[in-house]
Design an enzyme around this catalytic site. Structure first.
Site, mmCIF file in Angstrom:
data_model
loop_
_atom_site.group_PDB
_atom_site.id
_atom_site.type_symbol
_atom_site.label_atom_id
_atom_site.label_comp_id
_atom_site.label_asym_id
_atom_site.label_seq_id
_atom_site.Cartn_x
_atom_site.Cartn_y
_atom_site.Cartn_z
ATOM 1 N N CYS A 1 0.856 -1.184 0.000
ATOM 2 C CA CYS A 1 0.000 0.000 0.000
ATOM 3 C C CYS A 1 0.891 1.232 0.000
ATOM 4 C CB CYS A 1 -0.953 0.017 1.182
ATOM 5 S SG CYS A 1 -0.191 -0.190 2.774
ATOM 6 N N GLU B 1 -7.271 8.598 4.948
ATOM 7 C CA GLU B 1 -7.064 8.294 3.538
ATOM 8 C C GLU B 1 -8.350 7.964 2.789
ATOM 9 O OE1 GLU B 1 -2.473 6.929 3.741
ATOM 10 O OE2 GLU B 1 -3.926 5.302 3.618
#
Length: 177
Positions: free
Chosen positions: A66, A113
């Site tokens: 990620c 996020e």
């Protein structure tokens, strides 16, 4: 070397500016990110253990890779780039879903996020970058779910959030396994 910048976004994932990554995490500002899950033909998910020198969540288990998209980079391009940088292989990726999450850390940083979750398929061993990854393993999603319940401290904060959604997606869409 200039610090990497993240793409600040609003709740509709529309870009509103760029900011150095650490500053965005210190201020807990919403920014674009992605999470990649790679599965093999046995239905197992590749997990990585973060390197011991990472600035947060060292040696914790998390999804295959990620990170954050760069300005002008598509979600898929970013996922493929980071998969190669961290795990040393390439595969086709497809975007599954996206959502917003917030996860504070002990060190004062916060992940806030707009996360684009992607999936790919791979059946070999990765060629891990030791600066990013300490170890890796294959696990069945049902076993990951059970292990998170028993020892949640072994997993990154964001992975526990994202995995719940990923697992639900797999259960509702068995053709994606």
């Amino acid at each position: 070397m200039e610090e990497e910048k993240v793409i600040l976004v609003n709740e509709a994932d529309e870009p509103i500016g760029l900011m150095p990554k650490m500053e965005a995490h210190e201020k807990a500002l919403l920014h674009r990110a992605f999470s990649v899950f790679v599965m093999n033909d046995k239905g197992e998910t590749m997990l990585q253990q973060r390197a011991k020198d990472k600035y947060h969540s060292p040696l914790l288990w998390t999804n295959t890779c990620c990170s954050h998209q760069r300005d002008g980079e598509s979600n898929i391009e970013a996922g493929k780039r980071r998969l190669m940088e961290e795990m040393g292989f390439q595969t086709e990726l497809k975007e599954l879903f996206s959502f917003v999450y917030k996860a504070p850390f002990d060190n004062g940083l916060t992940e806030h996020e707009f996360d684009h979750v992607m999936m790919g398929s791979y059946n070999d061993s990765p060629n891990i970058n030791p600066e990013e990854v300490a170890d890796w393993k294959w696990m069945r999603p049902s076993d990951i779910k059970k292990d998170i319940a028993v020892q949640p401290e072994q997993y990154t904060a964001w992975f526990k959030i994202i995995f719940e959604r990923f697992y639900d997606h797999l259960m509702k869409n068995p053709q994606t396994k």
